[in-house]
Motif scaffolding. Structure first.
Motif, PDB file in Angstrom:
ATOM      1  N   ALA A 166      -4.096   8.073   5.172  1.00 58.79           N
ATOM      2  CA  ALA A 166      -4.789   7.003   4.463  1.00 58.79           C
ATOM      3  C   ALA A 166      -3.822   5.916   4.032  1.00 58.79           C
ATOM      4  O   ALA A 166      -2.657   6.175   3.720  1.00 58.79           O
ATOM      5  CB  ALA A 166      -5.508   7.560   3.238  1.00 58.79           C
ATOM      6  N   ARG A 167      -4.324   4.708   4.034  1.00 57.90           N
ATOM      7  CA  ARG A 167      -3.590   3.572   3.484  1.00 57.90           C
ATOM      8  C   ARG A 167      -4.288   3.171   2.198  1.00 57.90           C
ATOM      9  O   ARG A 167      -5.437   2.723   2.212  1.00 57.90           O
ATOM     10  CB  ARG A 167      -3.573   2.410   4.481  1.00 57.90           C
ATOM     11  N   ILE A 213      -9.800   2.191   0.131  1.00 58.73           N
ATOM     12  CA  ILE A 213      -8.894   3.030   0.910  1.00 58.73           C
ATOM     13  C   ILE A 213      -9.238   2.906   2.393  1.00 58.73           C
ATOM     14  O   ILE A 213     -10.408   2.917   2.772  1.00 58.73           O
ATOM     15  CB  ILE A 213      -8.989   4.500   0.450  1.00 58.73           C
ATOM     16  N   GLU A 214      -8.216   2.810   3.225  1.00 63.33           N
ATOM     17  CA  GLU A 214      -8.406   2.678   4.662  1.00 63.33           C
ATOM     18  C   GLU A 214      -7.898   3.922   5.380  1.00 63.33           C
ATOM     19  O   GLU A 214      -6.973   4.579   4.920  1.00 63.33           O
ATOM     20  CB  GLU A 214      -7.647   1.451   5.186  1.00 63.33           C
ATOM     21  N   HIS A 215      -8.509   4.234   6.531  1.00 62.88           N
ATOM     22  CA  HIS A 215      -8.042   5.320   7.383  1.00 62.88           C
ATOM     23  C   HIS A 215      -7.054   4.742   8.387  1.00 62.88           C
ATOM     24  O   HIS A 215      -7.449   4.067   9.339  1.00 62.88           O
ATOM     25  CB  HIS A 215      -9.210   5.987   8.113  1.00 62.88           C
ATOM     26  N   ALA A 216      -5.765   5.015   8.181  1.00 64.36           N
ATOM     27  CA  ALA A 216      -4.762   4.538   9.138  1.00 64.36           C
ATOM     28  C   ALA A 216      -4.818   5.354  10.424  1.00 64.36           C
ATOM     29  O   ALA A 216      -4.725   4.814  11.523  1.00 64.36           O
ATOM     30  CB  ALA A 216      -3.372   4.601   8.516  1.00 64.36           C
ATOM     31  N   ILE A 217      -4.934   6.677  10.274  1.00 64.29           N
ATOM     32  CA  ILE A 217      -5.160   7.576  11.414  1.00 64.29           C
ATOM     33  C   ILE A 217      -6.273   8.520  11.005  1.00 64.29           C
ATOM     34  O   ILE A 217      -6.096   9.340  10.101  1.00 64.29           O
ATOM     35  CB  ILE A 217      -3.907   8.393  11.783  1.00 64.29           C
ATOM     36  N   GLY A 218      -7.424   8.402  11.635  1.00 59.65           N
ATOM     37  CA  GLY A 218      -8.566   9.228  11.273  1.00 59.65           C
ATOM     38  C   GLY A 218      -9.121   9.983  12.456  1.00 59.65           C
ATOM     39  O   GLY A 218      -8.439  10.192  13.462  1.00 59.65           O
ATOM     40  N   GLY A 219     -10.383  10.401  12.339  1.00 62.26           N
ATOM     41  CA  GLY A 219     -11.035  11.138  13.417  1.00 62.26           C
ATOM     42  C   GLY A 219     -10.894  12.631  13.252  1.00 62.26           C
ATOM     43  O   GLY A 219     -10.324  13.126  12.264  1.00 62.26           O
ATOM     44  N   PRO A 220     -11.421  13.404  14.213  1.00 60.45           N
ATOM     45  CA  PRO A 220     -11.346  14.876  14.146  1.00 60.45           C
ATOM     46  C   PRO A 220      -9.940  15.370  14.447  1.00 60.45           C
ATOM     47  O   PRO A 220      -9.661  15.926  15.507  1.00 60.45           O
ATOM     48  CB  PRO A 220     -12.352  15.313  15.215  1.00 60.45           C
ATOM     49  N   ALA A 264       0.847  -1.195   0.000  1.00 59.98           N
ATOM     50  CA  ALA A 264       0.000   0.000   0.000  1.00 59.98           C
ATOM     51  C   ALA A 264       0.881   1.243   0.000  1.00 59.98           C
ATOM     52  O   ALA A 264       2.091   1.181   0.229  1.00 59.98           O
ATOM     53  CB  ALA A 264      -0.929   0.007   1.215  1.00 59.98           C
ATOM     54  N   VAL A 265       0.238   2.374  -0.261  1.00 59.48           N
ATOM     55  CA  VAL A 265       0.903   3.666  -0.194  1.00 59.48           C
ATOM     56  C   VAL A 265       0.203   4.495   0.867  1.00 59.48           C
ATOM     57  O   VAL A 265      -1.031   4.579   0.891  1.00 59.48           O
ATOM     58  CB  VAL A 265       0.856   4.405  -1.545  1.00 59.48           C
TER      59      VAL A 265
END
Length: 465
Positions: free
Chosen positions: A351-352, A360-367, A337-338
């Motif tokens: 994002a991953r 697409i995945e959220h590696a670090i998300g949230g507010p 992944a990138v």
């Protein structure tokens, strides 16, 4: 940028609000005070996290402001990835920046200037000792990267000015030379007037300190990235016939050991829009980069994530369906992944993006806002993370778990009451959805009217976050 949502921030007039708050505050709330202008100079700016190859340490920078001297100072620190006390790596009274680990993890390189000099590359043994100056150039070293074997570095240098050459000869120019304008674009924000000096790449041997120029021409070359085998360097450059007339930067490949100043280059990308920020896959077969494919939108186009064969060929847009800007692509440790920063709805998440085209995945998300990040050799990722009540600090992402590492501003913020931040959406007169933030004063009470400052975001590009 093609987006329907424009973002603005609503900021309160704090001094007027403080008077209202103090008049009705309880004794408990008065234990903390409200934010003051001088606090902005007490808050330290944390940035540029770098994970050591063994994953045990994270180097980063801390910048402090001196209001009386009207200057700032940046110091490099090191924090155990397991947590603990930060270790200062550079002197308190000398600015240093851009910490970069050697591939074996034994040395930490950085940029700093000698006494009254220009920025040079220094190396520091991780376990202690004095820093050793590696480069001795006439002009500033603007950027650098270790080679995969740690025996060389690639440097980014601008052609020296007349003043720099005179100083190197021990001469003093009493009268600065006049600006001679020969270019279509004669000025740029944050850079002042532009002359004919260009930025090129050089390779320096760490042991012998011998240096070879590997690119040349009437073009600016930047963002170098080594191939994993150390044979080639990818870089960003606009090599059209008239670079000042367009934004068409491309990714190019040059042999790291060439001795003809880069007369033979491989053009990797052919998109007529800007391509930038190259990053090699671990096997060296692919280059990930940011790309604006909507040429007509010029600087307002969406930055997409693209992968292209390192030898050139058909490019694949991995975020074609994502109407959001991406920044600083980096391949994951396993190459599957990138990782990219993505701005979205007042937030910026890590994002991953799988290279096989899956979701697409959220590696670090949230507010949160996720800025600079680094992919460690053992799969650990360090990132700058900020939240509404938290200035940017270093966080570590390992095995899907996010852990805060640094607490640089805790002491400053401990005695301050901060206002609640509320994200709001509403319709404009033409029905366009508008998004914004309301920063409420500390001790906010519903039904009370407060003095308000409206800060409108200019557009139509980027966002408040």
């Amino acid at each position: 940028m093609k987006r329907a949502i424009r973002i603005f921030a609503i900021v309160l007039g704090m001094l007027l609000v403080c008077q209202l708050l103090d008049a009705g505050s309880s004794g408990e709330s008065k234990a903390q005070r409200v934010l003051e202008v001088d606090d902005l100079f007490r808050i330290r700016d944390v940035g540029d996290p770098r994970v050591s190859p063994d994953g045990k340490w994270v180097a980063y920078t801390v910048t402090t402001q001196d209001l009386e001297k009207d200057e700032s100072n940046t110091r490099i620190w090191m924090m155990p990835s397991a947590g603990g006390e930060p270790v200062p790596m550079t002197a308190e009274d000398k600015s240093a920046s851009r910490p970069r680990w050697s591939p074996d993890g034994r040395y930490l390189a950085f940029l700093a200037d000698p006494e009254e000099g220009v920025d040079q590359v220094w190396t520091l043994f991780r376990e202690g000792g004095e820093a050793v100056q590696l480069t001795d150039t006439v002009q500033d070293v603007e950027d650098y990267r270790w080679s995969p074997d740690g025996q060389r570095m690639v440097l980014v240098l601008q052609d020296p000015s007349a003043e720099e050459l005179a100083k190197a000869r021990g001469e003093e120019m009493k009268t600065p030379p006049p600006w001679v304008i020969t270019r279509r674009q004669f000025k740029r924000d944050y850079e002042d007037y532009l002359d004919s000096r260009r930025t090129h790449l050089y390779v320096i041997d760490v042991a012998s300190k011998s240096m070879t120029q590997i690119t040349s021409g009437d073009f600016d070359d930047s963002e170098p990235a080594w191939s994993p085998d150390g044979k080639h360097i990818a870089f960003t450059s606009n090599r059209t016939s008239d670079p000042d007339s367009n934004y068409n930067t491309d990714i190019w490949l040059v042999a790291a050991d060439n001795t003809d100043k880069g007369q033979s280059l491989l053009q990797v990308t052919i998109n007529p829009g800007p391509d930038a920020s190259p990053a090699f896959s671990p096997d060296g077969e692919w280059i990930a980069h940011a790309s604006a494919t909507d040429v007509d939108a010029i600087v307002y186009a969406v930055n997409h994530l693209v992968v292209v064969p390192a030898a050139g060929g058909q490019a694949t847009v991995l975020t074609k369906e994502l109407d959001r800007n991406v920044f600083t692509p980096r391949f994951s440790h396993d190459g599957a992944a990138v990782l990219v920063s993505v701005e979205d709805s007042g937030e910026q998440y890590l994002a991953r993006v799988p290279v096989d085209g899956s979701a697409i995945e959220h590696a670090i998300g949230g507010p949160r806002w996720v800025g600079d990040f680094d992919v460690g050799g053992d799969g650990r990722n360090a990132a700058m993370v900020s939240e509404p009540q938290l200035p940017p600090e270093v966080f570590l992402l390992a095995d899907g778990n996010l852990k805060r590492l640094t607490h640089t501003n805790d002491e400053v913020l401990a005695g301050i009451r901060l206002g609640e931040v509320e994200n709001v959406h509403f319709k404009s007169r033409d029905g366009t959805e508008i998004e914004g933030f309301i920063i409420k004063p500390p001790g906010f009470e519903t039904g009370v009217r407060y003095p308000t400052v409206l800060r409108i975001h200019g557009g139509p590009m980027l966002q408040y976050d």
